[in-house]
Design an enzyme around this catalytic site. Structure first.
Site, PDB file in Angstrom:
ATOM      1  CG  ASP A  24      -2.016   1.067   1.292  1.00  0.00           C
ATOM      2  OD1 ASP A  24      -2.351   1.634   0.101  1.00  0.00           O
ATOM      3  OD2 ASP A  24      -2.357   1.501   2.259  1.00  0.00           O
ATOM      4  NE  ARG A  30     -11.353  13.199  -7.148  1.00  0.00           N
ATOM      5  CZ  ARG A  30     -11.921  12.787  -6.240  1.00  0.00           C
ATOM      6  NH1 ARG A  30     -13.327  12.228  -6.486  1.00  0.00           N
ATOM      7  NH2 ARG A  30     -11.393  12.413  -5.020  1.00  0.00           N
ATOM      8  CE  LYS A  31     -13.620   5.068 -10.321  1.00  0.00           C
ATOM      9  NZ  LYS A  31     -14.595   4.118 -10.721  1.00  0.00           N
ATOM     10  CE  LYS A  74      -0.161 -15.023  -8.050  1.00  0.00           C
ATOM     11  NZ  LYS A  74      -1.018 -15.642  -8.815  1.00  0.00           N
TER      12      LYS A  74
END
Length: 207
Positions: free
Chosen positions: A134, A179-180, A158
C-alpha cells in the site's frame, strides 16, 4: 461535530529531519547492493531516491496538506509517528527505501522485514507485506499523479515471505480515468526469481 482541520507549520514539517531510508548496519549485503544499483540510476535524474521521515506530514507538499484537510478534516496530534517508522531501532521493523521514476510513472521499493513483523513462525505477517504494498502504491500514485486516497487494493499472495528476506516491490500506474488512478505491483525476491505477491489498486486524486 467535525474535528478542526489540520494546521501546518514549519515545526510540524521539520520536527525530525532524520532520513530513515539510508543504509544502516542492519541492512544485509544484498539490500546494500540493490540500493547501490538503484542509486547509480539517480545520476542522470531518471530515478529519484525518496527520503523516509518519521511523520507522514513530511511526505506532502504544504498545499496538498491543505487540500487533504478540506477533504478529511482531522485534528493535529503532536506525537504521531508514521506507521512504517514505529521504532527507531534498526533491523526490527520496516527497513525500506523507495525510488521513483517520474517518466515511467513507477516506483521500486527495497524492503527488508524485521522480526517484529512476524506472523507464522519465521514468516512475515501478510498485513505487514500489505502495508508495504500500500505504501509503494501510495508513493507511486502521489508522485506520478497527485493521488492520495486508496480506493481499493487487491493482493494475491503467492509464496510465504521469510523474515529478514530482501524484497523488491515494483509498482506502476497502468491507466487513469477521471480522478481514478489504476496501479499494479509485483513483489519479488532480490534476483526476481520468486514471486511473493501480485497486487492491484485504485487511488483517487484530490479534487
Amino acid at each position: 461535530m467535525p474535528a478542526p482541520p489540520i494546521t501546518v507549520s514549519g515545526s510540524h514539517l521539520h520536527s525530525d529531519t532524520k532520513d530513515y531510508s539510508l543504509p544502516n548496519a542492519s541492512w544485509s549485503p544484498v539490500m546494500v547492493r540493490l540500493y547501490n544499483d538503484l542509486m547509480e540510476k539517480t545520476v542522470d535524474g531518471t530515478w529519484t531516491r525518496l527520503p523516509g521521515y518519521s511523520r507522514s506530514l513530511q511526505y506532502f507538499k504544504e498545499e496538498d496538506l491543505a487540500r487533504i484537510a478540506k477533504a478529511v478534516p482531522v485534528q493535529m496530534v503532536e506525537d504521531t509517528r508514521h506507521f512504517l517508522r514505529f521504532t527507531e531501532m534498526e533491523r526490527l521493523g520496516f527497513e525500506h527505501v523507495i525510488f521513483h521514476n517520474d517518466s515511467e510513472k513507477k516506483c521500486v521499493c527495497l524492503f527488508q522485514p524485521g522480526p517484529l513483523l512476524e506472523g507464522l513462525p519465521g514468516i512475515i505477517h501478510g498485513g505487514a507485506l500489505g502495508t508495504m504494498i500500500d505504501t509503494t502504491f501510495f508513493v507511486t500514485a502521489y508522485k506520478s499523479a497527485n493521488a492520495v486516497f486508496t480506493g481499493t487494493m487487491t493482493i494475491n499472495f503467492k509464496s510465504p515471505l521469510p523474515v529478514g528476506s530482501v524484497v523488491r516491490l515494483e509498482a506502476k500506474i497502468t491507466s487513469m480515468e477521471g480522478r481514478k488512478v489504476f496501479l499494479s505491483c509485483e513483489v519479488q525476491n532480490s534476483d526476481r526469481t520468486v514471486l511473493f505477491a501480485e497486487a492491484s489498486a485504485i487511488f483517487f486524486q484530490m479534487k
